[in-house]
Design a protein around this motif. Structure first.
Motif, PDB file in Angstrom:
ATOM      1  N   PRO A 104       0.832  -1.211   0.000  1.00 39.27           N
ATOM      2  CA  PRO A 104       0.000   0.000   0.000  1.00 39.27           C
ATOM      3  C   PRO A 104       0.864   1.258   0.000  1.00 39.27           C
ATOM      4  N   LYS A 105       0.373   2.264  -0.704  1.00 40.68           N
ATOM      5  CA  LYS A 105       1.134   3.517  -0.815  1.00 40.68           C
ATOM      6  C   LYS A 105       1.312   4.167   0.560  1.00 40.68           C
ATOM      7  N   GLN A 106       2.474   4.750   0.787  1.00 41.79           N
ATOM      8  CA  GLN A 106       2.747   5.436   2.053  1.00 41.79           C
ATOM      9  C   GLN A 106       2.825   6.945   1.793  1.00 41.79           C
TER      10      GLN A 106
ATOM     11  N   GLU B  84       5.730  11.980   4.987  1.00 45.41           N
ATOM     12  CA  GLU B  84       5.623  12.837   6.194  1.00 45.41           C
ATOM     13  C   GLU B  84       6.670  13.945   6.165  1.00 45.41           C
ATOM     14  N   HIS B  85       7.791  13.600   5.564  1.00 44.36           N
ATOM     15  CA  HIS B  85       8.872  14.583   5.536  1.00 44.36           C
ATOM     16  C   HIS B  85       9.584  14.521   4.186  1.00 44.36           C
ATOM     17  N   TYR B  86       9.659  15.654   3.539  1.00 43.33           N
ATOM     18  CA  TYR B  86      10.303  15.683   2.219  1.00 43.33           C
ATOM     19  C   TYR B  86      11.817  15.774   2.378  1.00 43.33           C
ATOM     20  N   TYR B  87      12.436  14.624   2.594  1.00 43.39           N
ATOM     21  CA  TYR B  87      13.896  14.595   2.760  1.00 43.39           C
ATOM     22  C   TYR B  87      14.569  15.037   1.469  1.00 43.39           C
ATOM     23  N   PRO B  88      15.740  15.643   1.574  1.00 45.41           N
ATOM     24  CA  PRO B  88      16.462  15.990   0.344  1.00 45.41           C
ATOM     25  C   PRO B  88      16.878  14.725  -0.421  1.00 45.41           C
ATOM     26  N   VAL B  89      16.740  14.798  -1.722  1.00 45.54           N
ATOM     27  CA  VAL B  89      17.098  13.635  -2.561  1.00 45.54           C
ATOM     28  C   VAL B  89      18.055  14.100  -3.653  1.00 45.54           C
ATOM     29  N   ASP B  90      19.176  13.381  -3.780  1.00 48.22           N
ATOM     30  CA  ASP B  90      20.075  13.620  -4.919  1.00 48.22           C
ATOM     31  C   ASP B  90      19.678  12.672  -6.035  1.00 48.22           C
ATOM     32  N   ILE B  91      19.495  13.228  -7.220  1.00 48.20           N
ATOM     33  CA  ILE B  91      19.096  12.369  -8.340  1.00 48.20           C
ATOM     34  C   ILE B  91      20.288  12.194  -9.274  1.00 48.20           C
ATOM     35  N   PHE B  92      20.703  10.953  -9.427  1.00 47.57           N
ATOM     36  CA  PHE B  92      21.863  10.635 -10.269  1.00 47.57           C
ATOM     37  C   PHE B  92      21.381  10.073 -11.600  1.00 47.57           C
ATOM     38  N   ILE B  93      21.825  10.709 -12.668  1.00 46.37           N
ATOM     39  CA  ILE B  93      21.557  10.120 -13.992  1.00 46.37           C
ATOM     40  C   ILE B  93      22.906   9.641 -14.518  1.00 46.37           C
ATOM     41  N   THR B  94      23.050   8.336 -14.640  1.00 47.84           N
ATOM     42  CA  THR B  94      24.350   7.799 -15.064  1.00 47.84           C
ATOM     43  C   THR B  94      24.410   7.766 -16.586  1.00 47.84           C
ATOM     44  N   VAL B  95      25.468   8.393 -17.106  1.00 45.54           N
ATOM     45  CA  VAL B  95      25.621   8.507 -18.567  1.00 45.54           C
ATOM     46  C   VAL B  95      26.961   7.915 -18.963  1.00 45.54           C
ATOM     47  N   CYS B  96      26.968   7.156 -20.033  1.00 45.45           N
ATOM     48  CA  CYS B  96      28.253   6.620 -20.510  1.00 45.45           C
ATOM     49  C   CYS B  96      28.216   6.525 -22.028  1.00 45.45           C
ATOM     50  N   GLY B  97      28.134   7.683 -22.643  1.00 46.37           N
ATOM     51  CA  GLY B  97      28.182   7.724 -24.101  1.00 46.37           C
ATOM     52  C   GLY B  97      26.831   7.652 -24.778  1.00 46.37           C
ATOM     53  N   GLU B  98      25.746   7.726 -24.042  1.00 44.91           N
ATOM     54  CA  GLU B  98      24.427   7.696 -24.685  1.00 44.91           C
ATOM     55  C   GLU B  98      24.211   8.997 -25.465  1.00 44.91           C
TER      56      GLU B  98
ATOM     57  N   LEU C 220       9.008  10.094  -7.100  1.00 45.35           N
ATOM     58  CA  LEU C 220       9.491  10.268  -5.715  1.00 45.35           C
ATOM     59  C   LEU C 220       8.337  10.307  -4.707  1.00 45.35           C
ATOM     60  N   THR C 221       7.206  10.863  -5.112  1.00 46.14           N
ATOM     61  CA  THR C 221       6.082  10.899  -4.151  1.00 46.14           C
ATOM     62  C   THR C 221       5.550   9.488  -3.897  1.00 46.14           C
ATOM     63  N   GLU C 222       5.714   8.605  -4.875  1.00 43.35           N
ATOM     64  CA  GLU C 222       5.252   7.220  -4.701  1.00 43.35           C
ATOM     65  C   GLU C 222       6.254   6.368  -3.920  1.00 43.35           C
ATOM     66  N   THR C 223       7.503   6.803  -3.889  1.00 43.63           N
ATOM     67  CA  THR C 223       8.523   5.940  -3.274  1.00 43.63           C
ATOM     68  C   THR C 223       9.059   6.468  -1.940  1.00 43.63           C
ATOM     69  N   MET C 224       9.155   7.795  -1.797  1.00 49.11           N
ATOM     70  CA  MET C 224       9.834   8.338  -0.613  1.00 49.11           C
ATOM     71  C   MET C 224       9.072   8.087   0.688  1.00 49.11           C
ATOM     72  N   GLY C 225       7.759   7.922   0.587  1.00 44.33           N
ATOM     73  CA  GLY C 225       6.958   7.692   1.792  1.00 44.33           C
ATOM     74  C   GLY C 225       7.379   6.436   2.545  1.00 44.33           C
ATOM     75  N   PHE C 226       7.905   5.455   1.829  1.00 45.07           N
ATOM     76  CA  PHE C 226       8.294   4.204   2.483  1.00 45.07           C
ATOM     77  C   PHE C 226       9.495   4.381   3.407  1.00 45.07           C
ATOM     78  N   PHE C 227      10.246   5.455   3.189  1.00 47.36           N
ATOM     79  CA  PHE C 227      11.471   5.640   3.990  1.00 47.36           C
ATOM     80  C   PHE C 227      11.201   6.145   5.399  1.00 47.36           C
ATOM     81  N   LYS C 228       9.914   6.266   5.737  1.00 49.28           N
ATOM     82  CA  LYS C 228       9.632   6.578   7.151  1.00 49.28           C
ATOM     83  C   LYS C 228      10.080   5.405   8.015  1.00 49.28           C
ATOM     84  N   ASP C 229      10.219   4.231   7.386  1.00 49.75           N
ATOM     85  CA  ASP C 229      10.795   3.084   8.084  1.00 49.75           C
ATOM     86  C   ASP C 229      12.316   3.269   8.075  1.00 49.75           C
ATOM     87  N   ASP C 230      12.876   3.502   9.243  1.00 51.48           N
ATOM     88  CA  ASP C 230      14.309   3.821   9.326  1.00 51.48           C
ATOM     89  C   ASP C 230      15.209   2.661   8.926  1.00 51.48           C
TER      90      ASP C 230
END
Lengths: 534, 514
Positions: free
Chosen positions: A75-77, A80-94, A184-194
């Motif tokens: 179930p979606k969570q 509660e808190h919008y933690y800072p998120v670094d978004i990495f896009i890995t590129v290797c010649g694309e 991120l709104t669909e996934t970050m909520g789960f991180f309330k579980d430490d």
């Protein structure tokens, strides 16, 4: 059109009746007992080889039903808190346009506290136009992190970025995987579980309808990101799949960064997470769209990479002997990485009928009757449960492609054991022409050997049941190997090429036979030219 | 007006196609219908039907079958005689009618008329159905009522029509008096209604579903009343301990199920062909891969009925045979074949374009070959050439010889054909008296045979080697008397000539060789 409109299947859970699974377990038991009855043995060497193969099949079959035994909803969570998120896009010649698409999607993500980085390894690889990617990043307001040398490949690239960034969470995307706005709104909520280290989402292939290969590759993904991953949640054995995932930075730091000494850094990294007692979670919602390998060369390279990395886990980091993992996790890791051993098993299964036909030796003394009694219920139920668990989504093509990949997996096993690197290099010229015949030499050799073996068998024994059965097995294997052969070459163009060749030859022939006509034609042409000049 | 024209044109084409298929079905069912000898079971049916209704009833209640078929045959024989072609026509007619009704059933299930025609074509040329349409037994009547029952069942639950309900009741009433295994057809329908059909219902149609359920329960009650007299008789007979004529069947194993499916598909083939085709099982595995995987989930509303209707009449008797008492014979399972044929048609028609282009012609070639082989090959194990054996002994056995039949119940076909002068006896001794048929006892064998041979010079032993006692009788004679000659008439039917008394010079040599 949003991808959710046309890919709803992966969201749903299709449970298989436990009664059916238990009955299947009974059928498997009966089948195994029959195989273990050594009075059935014919030629001892072939029997042992075949027995090993069957034990492997049974292991994988039981592993699968164990995995899907209880698939849990997630179930979606709410966040509660919008933690800072670094978004990495890995590129290797694309290509830049591919990266730009992903970049746009990342900036369109509905999350307030994010920082976007492009991890550009194009420079180290000396990829043409690598600077364009850096410029693109700057143009969009992302931060390019570019290395001079590609130490540690993708894992090294991520570790390098980790050292230069600080947010407690990292979302990682391959250059060709564009997230949805609600990723991120669909996934970050789960991180309330430490205790949660990772949230993984499916790898959806946007180009799945492009050709046979992309379609089949997606069907394979549907099986993996369908019942298998949902089942892994139950025993906390979900592993990181490299892209479309959010990872807690602390966990990566705890395991010493992303492992750089393995091709499947994500798989091994997950194992280390679990060893340290962290939880991982699979969210069965398509939240990013990527690209499937669209030609055989790319597909083989992808499969080889996955196989090699997974097999290294068995041979170098065997989960059975890893402390900190539960037994269920150990079995799941072993089951998943063991999948790539099937190349060896398919090869054995494919060669045995040829041996039997050529040298008149049989691995098993049992007749057709026994095979029908014991084998048919096993294979029939295996396929049926596979179908039920995927809601009849998986098709024959996906299995055909898996079986066709046998030699890639065999090479992965060999290279892992020998510690050698193998690459399936495809020249740009062949890619342009779509000619990958080199990559299907094993399959074509098998076809040739089968024809010879069948001829020898018929010539020596006539159409006796053992010859018919073994010939049928050879045809069975050829049919499965056809999955690669069909995409290795543009066979459909052959009639046109032949017609062109014949017309060319005919033209040359007539031209040599009637020079005066040619001469006359040239004169007319010259005259015309003169008229134009005039 | 234009629509009406199109409709009438379509109807015309439909009727034309149907007539063509009926012609094809009739050809395979009627062509040289008397070319093969009567089989043991056929001869037994003719013998039973030649008696009174009371005899038939009494005889059948001790047997494993129901009385309707032989009662109809009784009337038939009265008007049309007992020649092979005449009696077999009584099977061929329901055989042809089955193909017609099957078309309408296929149309209800597969929806598209062209699919229904394809399925009907398979039914018209089905070697298994053709075989039973040329044999005077109850199996084509059973198939016909099965197809009718399913057809009117589907039509009734679709349309709630009283006429369909009446026809459904009639089909079932005939069915329950034709063969006990018809009850499996009703079981399939009940299972479908209770466990599958209600899943497709919308809240609105749930009320209608209850109506259907009540109507069918009423029909079930009427059927029970119809069957009650027979059940009463059956109860009395089986409580009286007077013994039955029920055959002793072997306990089946899993392979028998595959063999049944093979026979449903290819009919009866010589052992060599059966073995060779079964040896192709890896390709069947491949087909099952394709069958299961290369298709979307079946969405036809009655597909679950088709699937359980093809499975339960096979698996049910198999499980009973394994765990309770052997009742498994492929011909008893014929009620599974209509839906089995529909499944095959559905599978073939839903293949991909390329696969269809290869597999359908291959399937037709195999069916054509099977049909031809079933007609022509003398090696087909189910062919029983009692005619050849009886004609042979009629010509060659003299009054100084004796004809011995083993097992005893092979009397039925031999009596039908035998015209000779030599006495006919059975080993062990039996004279068709009511009650169980005796078996050879080691203790009394010599005594029995001494009585049989009396002062005769030669014994013509007609042996059916796949039946109980036959081999025992042969072994006894082989080890005690001089064998003069042996002749084979079909896969298991042999005539052995033994010298048992002082020979007269002119009786040494058999005058006519088959």
């Amino acid at each position: 059109m949003s991808i959710k409109e046309h890919t709803p299947v992966i969201h749903n859970r299709y449970s298989v009746s436990r009664l059916l699974i238990l009955f299947y377990g009974f059928v498997v038991l009966v089948y195994t007992m029959w195989w273990l009855n050594i009075t059935n043995a014919g030629n001892p060497v072939l029997y042992v080889l075949l027995l090993l193969g069957e034990i492997y099949h049974v292991w994988q079959a039981l592993g699968y039903v164990y995995t899907i035994w209880n698939q849990q909803d997630v179930p979606k969570q709410s966040i509660e808190h919008y933690y800072p998120v670094d978004i990495f896009i890995t590129v290797c010649g694309e290509p830049v346009e591919v990266v730009e698409k992903t970049l746009k999607a990342v900036f369109a993500m509905d999350y307030p506290n994010k920082q976007v980085y492009i991890l550009n390894d194009g420079r180290g690889r000396n990829a043409p136009g690598w600077q364009d990617v850096d410029n693109l990043a700057l143009r969009y307001g992302a931060t390019p992190i570019t290395r001079e040398k590609n130490v540690g490949a993708k894992a090294g690239n991520i570790n390098n970025a980790l050292r230069q960034t600080t947010s407690p969470f990292v979302a990682i995307f391959d250059a060709d995987h564009a997230p949805e706005p609600d990723f991120l709104t669909e996934t970050m909520g789960f991180f309330k579980d430490d205790n949660l280290a990772l949230v993984q989402t499916p790898q959806y292939y946007e180009n799945k309808d492009q050709n046979f290969l992309t379609r089949s590759a997606w069907e394979q993904q549907e099986l993996f990101f369908g019942p298998i991953c949902r089942g892994k949640n139950r025993v906390n054995a979900t592993f990181w799949c490299g892209t479309n995932a959010v990872v807690r930075r602390k966990t990566l730091e705890q395991i010493g960064g992303v492992p750089e000494n393995n091709i499947a850094e994500d798989f091994l990294g997950s194992l280390f997470f679990h060893q340290h007692g962290w939880k991982t979670l699979y969210v069965p919602k398509v939240l990013a769209k990527g690209l499937a390998p669209h030609d055989l060369g790319n597909y083989i390279n992808q499969q080889y990479r996955w196989a090699r990395g997974s097999l290294e886990v068995i041979f170098k980091y065997n989960p059975l002997f890893k402390k900190g993992l539960t037994w269920a996790q150990k079995l799941q890791y072993l089951y998943s990485s063991g999948y790539y051993l099937n190349g060896i098993i398919i090869l054995i299964d494919a060669l045995i009928p040829l041996f039997a036909l050529t040298f008149n030796v049989l691995p098993v003394k049992a007749g057709t009757q026994n095979y029908m009694i014991y084998f048919f219920p096993f294979i029939f139920l295996t396929i049926y449960i596979l179908l039920l668990s995927t809601n009849f989504q998986i098709t024959f093509n996906a299995i055909q492609l898996s079986m066709s990949s046998f030699f890639v997996f065999c090479m992965a096993v060999l290279s892992t054991i020998l510690g050698r690197k193998v690459s399936f290099k495809v020249t740009s010229k062949s890619q342009e022409g779509g000619n990958f015949l080199k990559l299907v030499i094993p399959h074509l050799v098998y076809v040739g050997l089968s024809v010879i073996a069948i001829a020898i068998g018929i010539n020596r024994n006539g159409f006796v049941p053992s010859v018919i059965t073994n010939s049928s097995w050879a045809l069975f294997n050829i049919f499965f190997f056809w999955g690669f052969i069909r995409v290795a070459y543009p066979w459909a163009t052959i009639p046109a090429r032949v017609a062109y060749f014949i017309s060319e030859q005919a033209y040359s022939y007539f031209r040599s036979k009637v020079p005066q006509v040619d001469q006359a034609a040239s004169e007319v042409y010259v005259q015309d030219e003169n008229q134009i000049e005039e | 007006m234009y629509k009406m024209k199109i409709r009438s044109k379509n109807n015309y084409n439909e009727y034309l196609m149907l007539i063509l298929l009926i012609t094809l079905a009739s050809f395979f069912r009627l062509w040289q219908i008397d070319s093969e000898s009567l089989r043991l079971d056929e001869a037994q049916s003719i013998w039973q039907a030649s008696h009174t209704f009371t005899f038939i009833k009494t005889h059948m209640v001790q047997n494993v079958h129901l009385p309707l078929h032989n009662s109809i045959l009784h009337i038939w024989q009265k008007y049309f005689g007992t020649s092979e072609s005449s009696v077999r026509l009584m099977s061929a007619i329901p055989g042809i009618l089955t193909v017609v009704v099957f078309y309408f059933l296929a149309k209800e299930v597969l929806i598209k008329p062209k699919y229904a025609f394809f399925a009907t074509f398979l039914a018209a040329v089905s070697p298994f159905w053709v075989w039973y349409s040329r044999e005077i037994r109850m199996y084509t009547l059973l198939t016909l009522v099965t197809v009718c029952s399913y057809l009117f069942f589907i039509r009734f639950i679709k349309r709630m029509n009283t006429f369909d309900a009446i026809l459904y009741f009639v089909a079932n009433a005939v069915g329950v008096y034709t063969h006990y295994f018809f009850l499996l057809v009703i079981a399939v329908q009940v299972i479908f209604l209770l466990f599958f059909w209600h899943k497709n219902l919308t809240p609105q149609s749930k009320a209608a579903f209850h109506k259907v359920l009540y109507a069918l329960m009423s029909i079930g009650a009427f059927l029970y009343i119809v069957l009650l007299p027979w059940l009463h008789l059956f109860y009395l007979e089986h409580n009286s301990q007077s013994g039955t004529f029920a055959p002793n069947l072997a306990r089946p194993n899993g392979f028998n199920v595959f063999l049944s499916l093979f026979e449903f598909t290819f009919g009866y083939q010589p052992e060599g062909v059966t073995t060779a085709l079964l040896a192709l099982w890896p390709l069947v595995t491949l087909l099952s891969f394709i069958f299961l995987i290369k298709r979307p989930k079946p969405h036809l509303p009655f597909m679950s009925l088709v699937i359980i209707g093809a499975i339960i009449p096979v698996i049910g008797p198999f499980l009973v045979s394994v765990f309770v008492k052997p009742i498994y014979l492929t011909r008893y399972l014929i009620t599974a074949t209509p839906f089995y044929l529909l499944l095959i048609s559905w599978f073939l028609l839903n293949l991909g374009k390329k696969a269809r282009a290869i597999i359908i012609p291959l399937y037709f070639v195999l069916i054509g070959f099977s049909l031809f082989n079933q007609f022509e090959s003398s090696e087909v194990p189910t062919k029983e050439n009692y005619r050849g054996a009886a004609v042979f002994v009629s010509k060659n056995a003299t009054p100084r010889d004796v004809v011995v039949l083993s097992p005893p119940y092979t009397l039925y076909p031999i009596y039908y054909y035998y015209t000779g002068l030599a006495k006919v006896r059975t080993l062990p001794l039996w004279t068709m008296e009511p009650g169980p048929i005796p078996h050879i006892q080691d203790a009394t064998l010599e005594q029995d045979f001494t009585r049989i041979k009396a002062n005769h010079q030669r014994v013509f032993l007609v042996a059916t080697l796949n039946l109980e006692d036959s081999q025992k009788a042969k072994d006894y004679l082989d080890s005690n008397y001089k064998k003069l000659a042996s002749y084979q008439f079909s896969k298991f039917i042999w005539v052995y000539v033994y010298q048992v008394g002082y020979p007269a010079k002119d009786t040494y040599i058999v005058t006519s060789v088959p």
